[in-house]
Design a protein around this motif. Structure first.
Motif, PDB file in Angstrom:
ATOM      1  N   ILE A 158     -39.965  28.857 -40.819  1.00  7.50           N
ATOM      2  CA  ILE A 158     -40.412  28.015 -39.701  1.00  7.50           C
ATOM      3  C   ILE A 158     -39.596  28.436 -38.478  1.00  7.50           C
ATOM      4  O   ILE A 158     -38.386  28.659 -38.574  1.00  7.50           O
ATOM      5  CB  ILE A 158     -40.178  26.528 -40.015  1.00  7.50           C
ATOM      6  CG1 ILE A 158     -40.993  26.104 -41.246  1.00  7.50           C
ATOM      7  CG2 ILE A 158     -40.533  25.660 -38.816  1.00  7.50           C
ATOM      8  CD1 ILE A 158     -40.606  24.747 -41.803  1.00  7.50           C
ATOM      9  N   THR A 159     -40.270  28.549 -37.350  1.00  2.00           N
ATOM     10  CA  THR A 159     -39.561  28.966 -36.145  1.00  2.00           C
ATOM     11  C   THR A 159     -39.493  27.842 -35.128  1.00  2.00           C
ATOM     12  O   THR A 159     -40.351  26.957 -35.088  1.00  2.00           O
ATOM     13  CB  THR A 159     -40.216  30.200 -35.515  1.00  2.00           C
ATOM     14  OG1 THR A 159     -41.536  29.838 -35.072  1.00  2.00           O
ATOM     15  CG2 THR A 159     -40.328  31.326 -36.512  1.00  2.00           C
ATOM     16  N   CYS A 160     -38.474  27.917 -34.300  1.00  2.00           N
ATOM     17  CA  CYS A 160     -38.223  26.922 -33.265  1.00  2.00           C
ATOM     18  C   CYS A 160     -37.719  27.644 -32.032  1.00  2.00           C
ATOM     19  O   CYS A 160     -36.840  28.508 -32.119  1.00  2.00           O
ATOM     20  CB  CYS A 160     -37.185  25.911 -33.769  1.00  2.00           C
ATOM     21  SG  CYS A 160     -36.741  24.619 -32.606  1.00  2.00           S
ATOM     22  N   ARG A 161     -38.303  27.343 -30.897  1.00  2.00           N
ATOM     23  CA  ARG A 161     -37.906  27.991 -29.646  1.00  2.00           C
ATOM     24  C   ARG A 161     -37.522  26.944 -28.617  1.00  2.00           C
ATOM     25  O   ARG A 161     -38.248  25.963 -28.410  1.00  2.00           O
ATOM     26  CB  ARG A 161     -39.034  28.867 -29.118  1.00  2.00           C
ATOM     27  CG  ARG A 161     -38.761  29.488 -27.750  1.00  2.00           C
ATOM     28  CD  ARG A 161     -39.737  30.605 -27.450  1.00  2.00           C
ATOM     29  NE  ARG A 161     -39.469  31.784 -28.266  1.00  2.00           N
ATOM     30  CZ  ARG A 161     -40.231  32.885 -28.244  1.00  2.00           C
ATOM     31  NH1 ARG A 161     -41.289  32.931 -27.461  1.00  2.00           N
ATOM     32  NH2 ARG A 161     -39.929  33.906 -29.002  1.00  2.00           N
ATOM     33  N   ALA A 162     -36.396  27.149 -27.962  1.00  2.00           N
ATOM     34  CA  ALA A 162     -35.934  26.258 -26.910  1.00  2.00           C
ATOM     35  C   ALA A 162     -36.361  26.787 -25.550  1.00  2.00           C
ATOM     36  O   ALA A 162     -36.448  28.001 -25.351  1.00  2.00           O
ATOM     37  CB  ALA A 162     -34.421  26.118 -26.974  1.00  2.00           C
ATOM     38  N   SER A 163     -36.578  25.878 -24.616  1.00  2.00           N
ATOM     39  CA  SER A 163     -37.036  26.274 -23.277  1.00  2.00           C
ATOM     40  C   SER A 163     -35.926  26.877 -22.430  1.00  2.00           C
ATOM     41  O   SER A 163     -36.205  27.449 -21.369  1.00  2.00           O
ATOM     42  CB  SER A 163     -37.640  25.062 -22.552  1.00  2.00           C
ATOM     43  OG  SER A 163     -36.672  24.033 -22.410  1.00  2.00           O
ATOM     44  N   GLN A 164     -34.683  26.763 -22.891  1.00  2.00           N
ATOM     45  CA  GLN A 164     -33.551  27.432 -22.254  1.00  2.00           C
ATOM     46  C   GLN A 164     -32.508  27.693 -23.339  1.00  2.00           C
ATOM     47  O   GLN A 164     -32.614  27.148 -24.444  1.00  2.00           O
ATOM     48  CB  GLN A 164     -32.951  26.582 -21.129  1.00  2.00           C
ATOM     49  CG  GLN A 164     -32.294  25.303 -21.613  1.00  2.00           C
ATOM     50  CD  GLN A 164     -31.725  24.465 -20.488  1.00  2.00           C
ATOM     51  OE1 GLN A 164     -32.456  23.846 -19.731  1.00  2.00           O
ATOM     52  NE2 GLN A 164     -30.399  24.462 -20.392  1.00  2.00           N
ATOM     53  N   SER A 165     -31.532  28.502 -23.023  1.00  2.00           N
ATOM     54  CA  SER A 165     -30.522  28.821 -24.027  1.00  2.00           C
ATOM     55  C   SER A 165     -29.727  27.576 -24.429  1.00  2.00           C
ATOM     56  O   SER A 165     -29.284  26.803 -23.575  1.00  2.00           O
ATOM     57  CB  SER A 165     -29.550  29.875 -23.491  1.00  2.00           C
ATOM     58  OG  SER A 165     -28.545  30.131 -24.456  1.00  2.00           O
ATOM     59  N   ILE A 166     -29.587  27.406 -25.743  1.00  2.00           N
ATOM     60  CA  ILE A 166     -28.818  26.282 -26.258  1.00  2.00           C
ATOM     61  C   ILE A 166     -27.689  26.769 -27.183  1.00  2.00           C
ATOM     62  O   ILE A 166     -27.190  26.019 -28.016  1.00  2.00           O
ATOM     63  CB  ILE A 166     -29.721  25.266 -27.007  1.00  2.00           C
ATOM     64  CG1 ILE A 166     -30.483  25.955 -28.151  1.00  2.00           C
ATOM     65  CG2 ILE A 166     -30.683  24.582 -26.045  1.00  2.00           C
ATOM     66  CD1 ILE A 166     -31.232  24.964 -29.054  1.00  2.00           C
ATOM     67  N   SER A 167     -27.319  28.042 -27.026  1.00  2.00           N
ATOM     68  CA  SER A 167     -26.283  28.615 -27.881  1.00  2.00           C
ATOM     69  C   SER A 167     -26.675  28.396 -29.338  1.00  2.00           C
ATOM     70  O   SER A 167     -27.771  28.780 -29.743  1.00  2.00           O
ATOM     71  CB  SER A 167     -24.926  27.992 -27.545  1.00  2.00           C
ATOM     72  OG  SER A 167     -23.894  28.612 -28.287  1.00  2.00           O
ATOM     73  N   ASN A 168     -25.815  27.779 -30.133  1.00  2.00           N
ATOM     74  CA  ASN A 168     -26.165  27.490 -31.530  1.00  2.00           C
ATOM     75  C   ASN A 168     -26.286  25.989 -31.784  1.00  2.00           C
ATOM     76  O   ASN A 168     -26.155  25.524 -32.917  1.00  2.00           O
ATOM     77  CB  ASN A 168     -25.125  28.085 -32.479  1.00  2.00           C
ATOM     78  CG  ASN A 168     -23.785  27.373 -32.385  1.00  2.00           C
ATOM     79  OD1 ASN A 168     -23.463  26.791 -31.357  1.00  2.00           O
ATOM     80  ND2 ASN A 168     -23.013  27.409 -33.448  1.00  2.00           N
ATOM     81  N   TYR A 169     -26.583  25.223 -30.728  1.00  2.00           N
ATOM     82  CA  TYR A 169     -26.667  23.771 -30.851  1.00  2.00           C
ATOM     83  C   TYR A 169     -28.055  23.357 -31.358  1.00  2.00           C
ATOM     84  O   TYR A 169     -28.823  22.661 -30.669  1.00  2.00           O
ATOM     85  CB  TYR A 169     -26.340  23.099 -29.522  1.00  2.00           C
ATOM     86  CG  TYR A 169     -24.899  23.233 -29.123  1.00  2.00           C
ATOM     87  CD1 TYR A 169     -24.468  24.326 -28.358  1.00  2.00           C
ATOM     88  CD2 TYR A 169     -23.945  22.291 -29.511  1.00  2.00           C
ATOM     89  CE1 TYR A 169     -23.140  24.467 -27.998  1.00  2.00           C
ATOM     90  CE2 TYR A 169     -22.618  22.423 -29.146  1.00  2.00           C
ATOM     91  CZ  TYR A 169     -22.225  23.511 -28.392  1.00  2.00           C
ATOM     92  OH  TYR A 169     -20.904  23.646 -28.026  1.00  2.00           O
TER      93      TYR A 169
END
Lengths: 116, 107
Positions: free
Chosen positions: B21-32
């Motif tokens: 399963i993939t998840c993409r953030a709209s901006q960088s969130i490091s490893n949070y």
């Protein structure tokens, strides 16, 4: 048994108010962060608010100005005062302990229904 | 607000399959980035935190990877008890936001 116990969910009319409570049972809360997360029927999870041990609070934009999170003097019981309730606030509300936004202990949830 | 996009929204798989399963953030969130499993009528359960750290008591067939904006949850060999809905969530900044969820169904 170690658990978080929510209470206060009910059926309320649009525009009404409700106060939810959350308290630990069987353990002492050591986390500095207590959160509310909700889930509308058949929908995904939505973070609502957090209260830090120092009293600092943050809210989702959808509830800001209508909901207020607080805790008792010991910091172990958390409350969510919900005012000006709307149909879209209908959801299961979960009390969650989570340090730095990692939600590792969840309550069983309490149901809020906003309807006339 | 940081938007979290999950894909697929649902999938069907056999017991024993490898599932990603993939998840993409709209901006960088490091490893949070954290992953949760939810079964019908139950509260979610934390599986993975800080993108790749396995929560205590979670079976080792679950693993997470990624940093920045792109993350994955992998189940190495799907078991009957793994059929559930999975959510990613960013803990980089408030408002903490969840992905839209991925429902894993039996094929």
């Amino acid at each position: 048994e170690v658990q978080l116990v929510e209470s206060g969910g009910d059926l309320v009319q649009p525009g009404g108010s409700l106060r939810l409570s959350c308290a630990p049972s069987g353990f002492t809360v050591s986390s500095d962060y207590m959160n509310w997360v909700r889930q509308a029927p058949g929908k995904g999870l939505e973070w609502v608010s957090v209260i830090y041990s120092g009293g600092t609070t943050y809210y989702a934009g959808s509830v800001k100005g209508r909901f207020t999170v607080s805790s008792d003097n010991s910091g172990t019981t958390m409350y969510l005062q919900m005012n000006s309730l709307r149909a879209e606030d209908s959801a299961v509300y979960y009390c969650v302990i989570g340090s730095y936004g990692v939600f590792d202990i969840w309550g069983q949830g309490t149901v809020v229904t906003v309807s006339s | 607000d940081i938007q979290m996009t999950q894909s697929p929204s649902s999938l069907s798989a056999f017991v024993g399959d490898r599932v990603t399963i993939t998840c993409r953030a709209s901006q960088s969130i490091s490893n949070y980035l954290n992953w949760y499993q939810q079964k019908p009528g139950k509260a979610p359960k934390l599986l993975i935190y800080a993108a790749s750290s396995l929560q205590s008591g979670v079976p080792s067939r679950f693993s997470g990877s990624g940093s920045g904006t792109d993350f994955t949850l992998t189940i190495s060999s799907l078991q009957p008890e793994d059929f559930a809905t999975y959510y990613c969530q960013q803990s980089y900044s408030t408002p903490f936001t969840f992905g839209t969820g991925t429902t894993v169904e039996i094929k």
